[in-house]
Design a protein around this motif. Structure first.
Motif, mmCIF file in Angstrom:
data_model
loop_
_atom_site.group_PDB
_atom_site.id
_atom_site.type_symbol
_atom_site.label_atom_id
_atom_site.label_comp_id
_atom_site.label_asym_id
_atom_site.label_seq_id
_atom_site.Cartn_x
_atom_site.Cartn_y
_atom_site.Cartn_z
ATOM 1 N N PHE A 101 1.969 -38.197 77.282
ATOM 2 C CA PHE A 101 3.058 -37.361 77.807
ATOM 3 C C PHE A 101 4.350 -38.147 77.704
ATOM 4 O O PHE A 101 4.350 -39.360 77.441
ATOM 5 C CB PHE A 101 2.788 -36.910 79.250
ATOM 6 N N SER A 102 5.427 -37.456 77.878
ATOM 7 C CA SER A 102 6.738 -38.097 77.830
ATOM 8 C C SER A 102 7.535 -37.684 79.055
ATOM 9 O O SER A 102 7.217 -36.693 79.726
ATOM 10 C CB SER A 102 7.492 -37.693 76.558
ATOM 11 N N PHE A 110 0.895 -43.263 76.638
ATOM 12 C CA PHE A 110 -0.322 -42.985 75.875
ATOM 13 C C PHE A 110 -1.496 -43.723 76.522
ATOM 14 O O PHE A 110 -1.336 -44.842 77.020
ATOM 15 C CB PHE A 110 -0.188 -43.466 74.425
ATOM 16 N N SER A 111 -2.662 -43.106 76.472
ATOM 17 C CA SER A 111 -3.852 -43.775 76.994
ATOM 18 C C SER A 111 -4.562 -44.535 75.882
ATOM 19 O O SER A 111 -4.447 -44.193 74.692
ATOM 20 C CB SER A 111 -4.815 -42.758 77.621
ATOM 21 N N ASN A 131 6.559 -35.032 68.421
ATOM 22 C CA ASN A 131 6.565 -33.925 69.379
ATOM 23 C C ASN A 131 7.115 -34.374 70.722
ATOM 24 O O ASN A 131 7.931 -33.676 71.350
ATOM 25 C CB ASN A 131 5.139 -33.384 69.522
ATOM 26 N N GLU A 132 6.684 -35.552 71.169
ATOM 27 C CA GLU A 132 7.121 -36.051 72.462
ATOM 28 C C GLU A 132 8.572 -36.522 72.433
ATOM 29 O O GLU A 132 9.278 -36.442 73.445
ATOM 30 C CB GLU A 132 6.199 -37.171 72.931
ATOM 31 N N THR A 161 4.573 -32.286 83.292
ATOM 32 C CA THR A 161 5.102 -32.338 81.917
ATOM 33 C C THR A 161 4.442 -31.328 80.992
ATOM 34 O O THR A 161 4.859 -31.186 79.843
ATOM 35 C CB THR A 161 4.918 -33.752 81.334
ATOM 36 N N ARG A 162 3.408 -30.643 81.457
ATOM 37 C CA ARG A 162 2.720 -29.647 80.636
ATOM 38 C C ARG A 162 3.624 -28.431 80.433
ATOM 39 O O ARG A 162 4.303 -27.986 81.358
ATOM 40 C CB ARG A 162 1.420 -29.225 81.322
ATOM 41 N N VAL A 163 3.627 -27.887 79.219
ATOM 42 C CA VAL A 163 4.430 -26.700 78.928
ATOM 43 C C VAL A 163 3.535 -25.583 78.414
ATOM 44 O O VAL A 163 2.392 -25.807 78.019
ATOM 45 C CB VAL A 163 5.545 -27.000 77.896
ATOM 46 N N SER A 164 4.059 -24.378 78.397
ATOM 47 C CA SER A 164 3.296 -23.206 77.982
ATOM 48 C C SER A 164 2.979 -23.254 76.495
ATOM 49 O O SER A 164 3.598 -24.002 75.726
ATOM 50 C CB SER A 164 4.080 -21.929 78.292
#
Length: 256
Positions: A101-102, A110-111, A131-132, A161-164
């Protein structure tokens, strides 16, 4: 009669002026909320890193120089889209769950599990990063205001941070154009979407609604068709990955 007409016109003028002022005030409030949300979200990164369960993986300076080089290449080739560039911050978290995520201000997380299981090639990594970068620099986050409690765990950060799926579809299109302008093979974005689709349970935390990834793939294939690009899946070429990328992965997934 003339006085009545003037009185009516005066009322209309005052009403219109008041309405316009209210519209402008609403715009100002909207902008203020957007700025506040962005600042608040950016500040949550430090709380997340200080969370007890978060184990940060330290990597050599050369790895950061490699990451900076990719970031600069993408941003500098798309200056009109991104605007001014700031120094990026990369964080690698010791966690088996594959996630990324960013946050605003070019913060990227990043994991280790993401690299160990899925980011087997440099081009896949660049597709994810592009993308991030767009999300972070264009502040593409849904407004989910949260009271800072100082205990921002992974689930909370992903939720914020999640988007549709519709926003993800737009991000994929922008990423395609951004990577293309930067001289990368932009069609790899489809490969990355398909990787998530085939392993949807592993990415359930990121996606939220696991059925949405199929729609995301369909939308991107439609976009590529309009661009005149064949949508048949191609294999990512691990052999073309640079030594710098392999060194990065080695240092990220190493076991202490």
């Amino acid at each position: 009669m003339k006085i009545l007409i003037l009185l009516i016109l005066g009322i209309i003028f005052v009403s219109c002026s008041t309405e316009q002022r209210n519209v402008n005030e609403q715009k100002d409030i909207s902008n203020m909320i957007s700025s506040d949300f962005s600042d608040q979200l950016a500040s949550m990164g430090a709380d997340y890193l200080n969370y007890l369960e978060v184990k940060l993986v330290k990597i050599p300076i050369k790895n950061y120089e490699y990451l900076d080089k990719i970031f600069t290449r993408i941003v500098s080739n798309n200056e009109i889209f991104f605007g001014n560039s700031e120094r990026p911050h990369f964080y690698f978290i010791q966690e088996e769950i594959p996630f990324f995520f960013s946050l605003p201000n070019s913060q990227f997380y990043f994991s280790t599990g993401l690299f160990q299981k899925y980011l087997k090639s440099e081009e896949l990594f660049i597709a994810v990063l592009a993308n991030e970068i767009i999300k972070s620099k264009r502040n593409i986050y849904e407004k989910k205001m949260s009271i800072p409690l100082g205990c921002n765990n992974l689930e909370k950060m992903i939720k914020l941070t999640r988007v549709s799926v519709n926003l993800r579809a737009q991000l994929n299109e922008w990423s395609y154009l951004v990577l293309k302008r930067s001289g990368y093979d932009a069609s790899v974005i489809l490969n990355w979407i398909q990787v998530q689709n085939r392993n949807v349970l592993d990415f359930s935390l990121l996606l939220g609604d696991t059925t949405s990834i199929s729609k995301e793939e369909h939308l991107f294939k439609s976009f590529m068709a309009k661009e005149g690009v064949k949508t048949s899946e191609r294999k990512t070429n691990e052999a073309n990955s640079s030594k710098e990328f392999y060194q990065l992965v080695k240092n990220i997934v190493r076991r202490e």
